[in-house]
Design a protein around this motif. Structure first.
Motif, PDB file in Angstrom:
ATOM      1  N   GLY A 164     -19.360  -2.184  54.947  1.00  0.00           N
ATOM      2  CA  GLY A 164     -18.892  -2.123  53.677  1.00  0.00           C
ATOM      3  C   GLY A 164     -19.008  -0.703  52.857  1.00  0.00           C
ATOM      4  N   TYR A 165     -18.899  -0.681  51.703  1.00  0.00           N
ATOM      5  CA  TYR A 165     -18.706   0.447  50.753  1.00  0.00           C
ATOM      6  C   TYR A 165     -19.969   0.698  49.958  1.00  0.00           C
ATOM      7  CZ  TYR A 165     -14.025   0.472  52.784  1.00  0.00           C
ATOM      8  OH  TYR A 165     -13.105   0.694  53.569  1.00  0.00           O
ATOM      9  N   HIS A 166     -19.992   1.877  49.226  1.00  0.00           N
ATOM     10  CA  HIS A 166     -20.899   2.286  48.015  1.00  0.00           C
ATOM     11  C   HIS A 166     -20.735   1.319  47.002  1.00  0.00           C
ATOM     12  CE1 HIS A 166     -23.012   6.272  49.391  1.00  0.00           C
ATOM     13  NE2 HIS A 166     -22.645   5.477  50.504  1.00  0.00           N
ATOM     14  N   THR A 167     -19.375   1.024  46.678  1.00  0.00           N
ATOM     15  CA  THR A 167     -19.167   0.237  45.408  1.00  0.00           C
ATOM     16  C   THR A 167     -17.750  -0.308  45.796  1.00  0.00           C
ATOM     17  OG1 THR A 167     -17.740   2.292  44.464  1.00  0.00           O
ATOM     18  CG2 THR A 167     -20.157   2.072  44.013  1.00  0.00           C
ATOM     19  N   TYR A 168     -17.269  -1.228  45.005  1.00  0.00           N
ATOM     20  CA  TYR A 168     -16.096  -2.017  45.187  1.00  0.00           C
ATOM     21  C   TYR A 168     -14.835  -1.491  45.062  1.00  0.00           C
ATOM     22  CZ  TYR A 168     -19.268  -6.294  45.056  1.00  0.00           C
ATOM     23  OH  TYR A 168     -20.324  -6.963  45.297  1.00  0.00           O
ATOM     24  N   ASP A 169     -14.999   0.022  44.537  1.00  0.00           N
ATOM     25  CA  ASP A 169     -13.572   0.692  44.750  1.00  0.00           C
ATOM     26  C   ASP A 169     -13.308   0.834  46.199  1.00  0.00           C
ATOM     27  OD1 ASP A 169     -15.285   2.695  45.398  1.00  0.00           O
ATOM     28  OD2 ASP A 169     -15.193   3.707  43.494  1.00  0.00           O
ATOM     29  N   GLU A 177     -24.497  -0.530  36.880  1.00  0.00           N
ATOM     30  CA  GLU A 177     -23.599   0.104  35.741  1.00  0.00           C
ATOM     31  C   GLU A 177     -24.461  -0.455  34.458  1.00  0.00           C
ATOM     32  OE1 GLU A 177     -21.283   2.553  34.385  1.00  0.00           O
ATOM     33  OE2 GLU A 177     -20.446   1.799  36.204  1.00  0.00           O
ATOM     34  N   ASP A 178     -25.497   0.466  34.146  1.00  0.00           N
ATOM     35  CA  ASP A 178     -26.442   0.121  32.979  1.00  0.00           C
ATOM     36  C   ASP A 178     -25.804   0.172  31.557  1.00  0.00           C
ATOM     37  OD1 ASP A 178     -28.488  -0.437  31.139  1.00  0.00           O
ATOM     38  OD2 ASP A 178     -29.924   0.998  32.202  1.00  0.00           O
ATOM     39  N   THR A 179     -25.382  -1.036  31.096  1.00  0.00           N
ATOM     40  CA  THR A 179     -24.933  -1.036  29.634  1.00  0.00           C
ATOM     41  C   THR A 179     -25.851  -1.138  28.586  1.00  0.00           C
ATOM     42  OG1 THR A 179     -24.249  -3.248  29.895  1.00  0.00           O
ATOM     43  CG2 THR A 179     -22.595  -1.916  30.810  1.00  0.00           C
ATOM     44  N   PHE A 237     -29.581   0.385  28.427  1.00  0.00           N
ATOM     45  CA  PHE A 237     -30.431   1.108  28.235  1.00  0.00           C
ATOM     46  C   PHE A 237     -29.879   2.395  28.507  1.00  0.00           C
ATOM     47  CE2 PHE A 237     -34.696   2.998  30.356  1.00  0.00           C
ATOM     48  CZ  PHE A 237     -34.749   3.795  29.235  1.00  0.00           C
ATOM     49  N   ARG A 238     -29.365   2.765  29.555  1.00  0.00           N
ATOM     50  CA  ARG A 238     -28.904   4.056  29.910  1.00  0.00           C
ATOM     51  C   ARG A 238     -27.598   4.411  29.802  1.00  0.00           C
ATOM     52  NH1 ARG A 238     -32.942   3.088  34.955  1.00  0.00           N
ATOM     53  NH2 ARG A 238     -32.369   1.135  34.230  1.00  0.00           N
ATOM     54  N   LYS A 239     -26.809   3.440  29.660  1.00  0.00           N
ATOM     55  CA  LYS A 239     -25.489   3.607  29.263  1.00  0.00           C
ATOM     56  C   LYS A 239     -24.704   4.505  30.276  1.00  0.00           C
ATOM     57  CE  LYS A 239     -25.790   1.520  25.118  1.00  0.00           C
ATOM     58  NZ  LYS A 239     -27.199   1.551  24.905  1.00  0.00           N
ATOM     59  N   GLN A 240     -24.980   4.017  31.735  1.00  0.00           N
ATOM     60  CA  GLN A 240     -24.151   4.919  32.771  1.00  0.00           C
ATOM     61  C   GLN A 240     -24.423   4.323  34.027  1.00  0.00           C
ATOM     62  OE1 GLN A 240     -26.981   8.233  34.228  1.00  0.00           O
ATOM     63  NE2 GLN A 240     -27.187   8.236  32.093  1.00  0.00           N
ATOM     64  N   LEU A 241     -23.757   4.633  35.159  1.00  0.00           N
ATOM     65  CA  LEU A 241     -24.016   4.238  36.454  1.00  0.00           C
ATOM     66  C   LEU A 241     -24.948   4.845  36.737  1.00  0.00           C
ATOM     67  CD1 LEU A 241     -22.994   2.777  39.062  1.00  0.00           C
ATOM     68  CD2 LEU A 241     -21.633   5.067  39.629  1.00  0.00           C
ATOM     69  N   LEU A 242     -26.063   4.078  37.299  1.00  0.00           N
ATOM     70  CA  LEU A 242     -27.309   4.794  37.822  1.00  0.00           C
ATOM     71  C   LEU A 242     -27.138   5.121  39.262  1.00  0.00           C
ATOM     72  CD1 LEU A 242     -29.625   1.930  36.420  1.00  0.00           C
ATOM     73  CD2 LEU A 242     -29.061   4.252  35.502  1.00  0.00           C
ATOM     74  N   HIS A 243     -27.237   6.538  39.563  1.00  0.00           N
ATOM     75  CA  HIS A 243     -26.817   6.969  40.811  1.00  0.00           C
ATOM     76  C   HIS A 243     -27.923   8.082  41.167  1.00  0.00           C
ATOM     77  CE1 HIS A 243     -23.169   8.838  43.550  1.00  0.00           C
ATOM     78  NE2 HIS A 243     -24.273   8.394  44.332  1.00  0.00           N
ATOM     79  N   TYR A 269     -24.993  -3.963  41.778  1.00  0.00           N
ATOM     80  CA  TYR A 269     -23.528  -3.361  41.390  1.00  0.00           C
ATOM     81  C   TYR A 269     -22.436  -4.316  41.177  1.00  0.00           C
ATOM     82  CZ  TYR A 269     -19.655  -0.319  41.162  1.00  0.00           C
ATOM     83  OH  TYR A 269     -18.468   0.444  40.814  1.00  0.00           O
ATOM     84  N   PRO A 270     -21.807  -4.626  40.243  1.00  0.00           N
ATOM     85  CA  PRO A 270     -22.051  -3.357  38.814  1.00  0.00           C
ATOM     86  C   PRO A 270     -22.959  -3.897  37.754  1.00  0.00           C
ATOM     87  CG  PRO A 270     -20.170  -4.748  38.660  1.00  0.00           C
ATOM     88  CD  PRO A 270     -20.396  -5.047  40.166  1.00  0.00           C
ATOM     89  N   THR A 271     -23.213  -5.320  38.241  1.00  0.00           N
ATOM     90  CA  THR A 271     -24.516  -5.765  37.156  1.00  0.00           C
ATOM     91  C   THR A 271     -25.327  -6.690  37.947  1.00  0.00           C
ATOM     92  OG1 THR A 271     -24.445  -7.331  35.223  1.00  0.00           O
ATOM     93  CG2 THR A 271     -22.674  -7.897  36.820  1.00  0.00           C
ATOM     94  N   ARG A 272     -26.621  -6.661  37.243  1.00  0.00           N
ATOM     95  CA  ARG A 272     -27.710  -7.563  37.800  1.00  0.00           C
ATOM     96  C   ARG A 272     -27.417  -8.923  37.631  1.00  0.00           C
ATOM     97  NH1 ARG A 272     -32.514  -5.503  34.207  1.00  0.00           N
ATOM     98  NH2 ARG A 272     -31.485  -3.603  34.630  1.00  0.00           N
TER      99      ARG A 272
END
Length: 976
Positions: free
Chosen positions: A621-626, A814-816, A818-824, A944-947
């Protein structure tokens, strides 16, 4: 092996006739002969060349010769198996008498056909001690040949190569010792003929001591007949006595046998008839070498050369270039009384009986469906692996530098000479320990040498691969430039250098001072597999056993070859290497594809090992669904709670072995701040089994946020500063003393009112401080120095953004909130993030390969690479169930099967109760089975993208994958 040697000994004691001379094949041969005209009988002795990579005009031209003249056979050259099969089927349908199909497959069908398995060159095989492997090779080559529609393999080469400057044989020979050549040839021949393919020994009477290539000129052998009988003819006679089906006569002038000027042995009656057939008593099929080679074609036109070969006593005319001219010239010779119809008929009958033995009396077309897959089956590939491994020859090992030991104390670099690209060899080395890689191309000059010397000056060990070598010397030292030799000589002056030569073994003589290398490996040829296995040999995953089959010079002589033991570190093999069929593991790929299609995970890594051998290691697969970046096998994942057993528990177990930690002691014993709190008397036996009444977790991050969602001014800032230096995520930094608040909050938290099992992160968050209090050393530094570096587990790290490019680290959520960003490349767990990414409960990153090294350390009770990194008995003790009687199935720190046999449990249903491991919130999982010596690693980013994505649990992917292995093992056991 013992059985095979016994069989070979029996063969050596009994003379045998070629198998097709049995009377049972006579009736069909007689019946077919009766239907043939005189011209058709002559045509049966002709084998024409064909190519499956040429155009339709070529195919139609061959078809015309088959239909019009009824030639006896076709020898195929370059092309592909499916295209060739279609041609064979067409020609067989068009012929009156089934065609005998031949091919040069000295190192398997790959010598001529793409998309097929490649076996080592015969020179490499000459160094193998186990002739049983060559029998297996002959057997497998026969299977592939029959599957492809081929009947005759023009192999083995039985020339005794006792001339290092031989321009045409060299690497094609088993070596320079006649007995070794005979043994290897006999094994290969027997393997083929026992399974229905006609072998053809070549190049009679021996092409091993020539300095000219008969493709371009006529070599002259100035040897006595006595010398020929004692050396060159020896292996031929050995094979003839054991039922050799056919032989190929070379194009050479041999005055001691026939002093006719400029007459090739192929065209010599004293050599073919008097010596081969009468004196040596050979009754099998006699093929000419290709009659379009200049050694004969340069002296006689097509047709004339063919009839001369026939008159000399040959049975089959190979590569006849003008069929009508040949038939005409043979008829003219018959009219002149030079050869009779009866002589022609006797040779035709021999050919027809061979065809009957080959099954051509009941010909079936080649089935082209699944042909490529059938030819490249895993068993065939595994045999190539075994042969290559057994051939690797260790020629220097000063102070037992190999296998490489003490990774924690040795700074290592790799250097590939003869290329400007990172090689498969270097990629193979990287699996064992992080190292810097360098290259030096053939055209590299003195300026590049000076620069490399400077760059490499700080390294204690340099692993050199020599690449891009020609398989023949060709007057250019096999492609070894003077600059390459200078660089190597300069490096060997002051540093330990291990050299691996991926090419013709005679090239060793072209590198001055090579005998002064600390280590030297002759790998014989440059293939990805050879480079892979050589890297494994250097680090002790496999052992060295090959012996040099030729004398290169005064430093490297025949029979040289040192031995080393296997099993020092993880080896990399196929499922067949651990007794499992690759076909029985296809369910793993299917499960991963299911997980990806159901969006349980974007991708992942899987590693499976048994007995210290990695037999399955794939990325999906891939790192993300894109779908923008595919997962690579060396990408790093956030290991989540696997951190607990890979850092905190690892440190505790290591300290236990040193007498500095005891699970029967309390938190307060080792961590002074806990004294005077309700945590002081918590015993580590209870802490590590999660029944110390600690709360499961504390949402530390929530106390940093205002009601409007912004951060409180004294907690987080978007820019780093002296007061806010600790990175939580991109553009987010926490107060430098906030960690103390977290530790205090844990110590001040209430205990659960009731005893019993409650999975808790809290003690593992404190663990780094406990370890630092015991050791006085930074937590990660302690782990790296005592465990990760000795293991070579370089990717096991916190905060990978500091040392790795982002494209090597798989993002998580994709932390919406606490950190409001993609955790990478920053940790997913909020608490670990607030501690600067370093904690004992979460925060460790790594790839499957490096995590597997640590798990193997656990599998073997603290021992890896013959280093007892954790004292004996500690890991086995910690992995046992402590409170099973009360319903707590965990070990100390390790998870264990909570419901053995349950398909919905936390372990594979077939995993034994003694197995152990851990899982991680991000979708990671590792499991160790000491009874079956299995290590399993599953890495993914299911968050990814959500827990909230819990499909991985619904599908039960992680444990089902391991169950596929157990089911495959059961199938294997059922077949034994």
């Amino acid at each position: 092996m013992a059985f095979f040697l016994q069989a070979i000994s029996l063969l050596m004691a009994q003379e045998q006739a070629p198998p097709f001379l049995d009377e049972q094949y006579q009736p069909w041969a007689d019946s077919v002969l009766a239907t043939l005209s005189p011209e058709e009988r002559i045509a049966q002795l002709i084998m024409i060349p064909a190519y499956s990579n040429k155009d339709q005009v070529h195919v139609d031209s061959i078809s015309g010769l088959v239909r019009k003249y009824g030639v006896g056979g076709i020898i195929f050259f370059q092309g592909g198996p499916v295209r060739q099969a279609h041609m064979i089927n067409r020609f067989q349908e068009e012929t009156k008498v089934p065609l005998m199909i031949g091919l040069d497959g000295e190192w398997g069908l790959r010598m001529r056909l793409d998309s097929t398995v490649r076996y080592p060159y015969q020179m490499a095989l000459g160094g193998i001690s186990d002739e049983g492997l060559l029998y297996d090779m002959g057997k497998e080559v026969a299977r592939q040949a029959k599957r492809s529609g081929i009947h005759v393999n023009f192999a083995p080469v039985v020339d005794v190569n006792n001339n290092a400057n031989n321009p045409v044989i060299g690497f094609r020979s088993f070596g320079e010792e006649k007995e070794n050549v005979a043994r290897k040839s006999l094994a290969y021949m027997t393997g083929m003929q026992d399974h229905g393919i006609l072998a053809s020994a070549k190049h009679f009477p021996g092409h091993g001591d020539t300095d000219a290539d008969s493709h371009y000129s006529l070599p002259v052998l100035h040897f006595s007949k006595k010398r020929l009988q004692e050396t060159e003819l020896y292996p031929f006679q050995q094979l003839m006595d054991k039922g050799l089906g056919s032989i190929m006569v070379a194009h050479m002038q041999i005055p001691a046998l026939d002093d006719t000027p400029e007459l090739a042995s192929t065209l010599s009656k004293p050599i073919v008839t008097d010596l081969l057939k009468e004196e040596m008593g050979y009754e099998g099929l006699v093929f000419t070498d290709a009659l379009n080679m200049q050694a004969v074609a340069g002296f006689y036109p097509p047709g004339v050369v063919d009839v001369k070969a026939l008159l000399a006593g040959n049975d089959m005319l190979l590569n006849t270039m003008n069929v009508p001219a040949t038939i005409r010239e043979v008829k003219n010779a018959m009219e002149r009384g030079e050869i009779s119809q009866e002589e022609i008929d006797q040779r035709v009958l021999k050919v027809l009986k061979a065809k009957a033995w080959l099954g051509l009396d009941s010909f079936q077309p080649v089935e082209t469906d699944h042909l490529i897959a059938d030819l490249n089956n895993p068993k065939a590939e595994f045999l190539s692996r075994k042969l290559t491994e057994a051939s690797l020859t260790l020629l220097r090992n000063e102070d037992n530098i190999l296998p490489v030991k003490g990774l924690e104390n040795t700074k290592i670099a790799s250097l590939s000479l003869g290329t400007s690209q990172i090689t498969d060899f270097q990629k193979g080395l990287e699996r064992y320990v992080p190292m810097d890689h360098f290259t030096f191309p053939q055209e590299g000059g003195m300026e590049a040498i000076y620069k490399l010397k400077q760059q490499l000056s700080d390294f204690q060990l340099i692993l050199v691969g020599i690449h891009g070598l020609g398989i023949r010397e060709g007057g250019n030292d096999f492609g070894i430039s003077p600059e390459m030799s200078v660089l190597l000589r300069e490096l060997m002056k002051n540093q330990a250098v291990v050299v691996s030569v991926f090419g013709n073994v005679y090239s060793l003589d072209k590198i001055p001072g090579l005998e002064r290398a600390s280590g030297l490996i002759a790998a014989y040829q440059e293939t990805p597999l050879t480079q892979d296995l050589t890297a494994q040999l250097i680090f002790g995953a496999i052992g060295a056993s090959g012996k040099l089959p030729v004398t290169v010079n005064g430093a490297f002589g025949i029979g040289d070859g040192l031995e080393t033991a296997a099993g020092l570190r993880m080896a990399y093999t196929q499922p067949e290497g651990v007794g499992i069929s690759t076909a029985d593991l296809t369910g793993i790929d299917s499960l991963m594809q299911l997980a990806i299609s159901e969006k349980a995970i974007p991708g992942g890594q899987i590693l499976l090992a048994k007995g210290g051998k990695v037999f399955y290691h794939k990325a999906f697969g891939y790192h993300t669904y894109d779908s923008l970046q595919e997962v690579s096998a060396d990408d790093l994942y956030d290991l989540a709670s696997i951190t607990k057993i890979s850092t905190s528990l690892a440190a505790f177990m290591h300290l236990k072995g040193l007498g500095k930690f005891d699970e029967n002691q309390t938190l307060g014993t080792y961590y002074p701040p806990a004294r005077g709190t309700n945590k002081a008397d918590l015993k580590y036996t209870d802490i590590l089994t999660h029944q110390a009444r600690l709360r499961s977790w504390i949402p530390f991050w929530m106390s940093t946020v205002r009601k409007n969602g912004s951060f409180k001014w004294y907690t987080m800032k978007s820019d780093s500063s002296r007061r806010f230096p600790v990175k939580v995520a991109n553009n987010l930094y926490i107060h430098r003393k906030y960690d103390q608040k977290i530790y205090s909050e844990i110590l001040e938290s209430p205990l659960n009112p009731e005893p019993g099992y409650v999975y808790s992160d809290l003690s593992f968050i404190l663990a780094p401080k406990v370890v630092e209090a015991i050791t006085g050393e930074d937590f990660y530094d302690y782990l790296e120095r005592n465990l990760y570096k000795p293991l070579g587990a370089g990717t096991l790290t916190f905060n990978p953004y500091k040392n790795y490019p982002l494209n090597r680290v798989v993002p998580t959520e994709e932390d919406t909130a606490f950190r409001k960003q993609l955790l990478h490349a920053t940790v997913h767990d909020e608490g670990a993030a607030m501690l600067g990414g370093i904690s004992g409960h979460a925060g460790l990153f790594g790839n499957a390969n490096d995590l597997a090294k640590l798990m193997h350390l656990y599998l073997y009770d603290g021992n890896y690479a013959r280093q007892q990194l954790i004292a004996p008995g500690v890991v086995s003790g910690y992995s046992r169930c402590v409170y099973c009687a009360s319903g707590n199935y965990r070990g100390m720190g390790f998870d264990r099967p909570n419901k053995p046999g349950d398909p919905n449990g936390n372990a594979a249903p077939s995993a034994p109760a003694s197995s152990f491991g851990h899982s991680g919130f991000t979708g990671t999982y590792t499991w160790i089975d000491p009874e079956n010596e299995i290590v399993y690693i599953f890495l993914s980013n299911r968050v990814y993208p959500t827990r909230e994505n819990r499909n991985i649990y619904r599908l039960n992917i992680r444990t089902n994958i391991l169950e596929e292995v157990y089911q495959a093992m059961k199938k294997t056991a059922g077949q034994e």
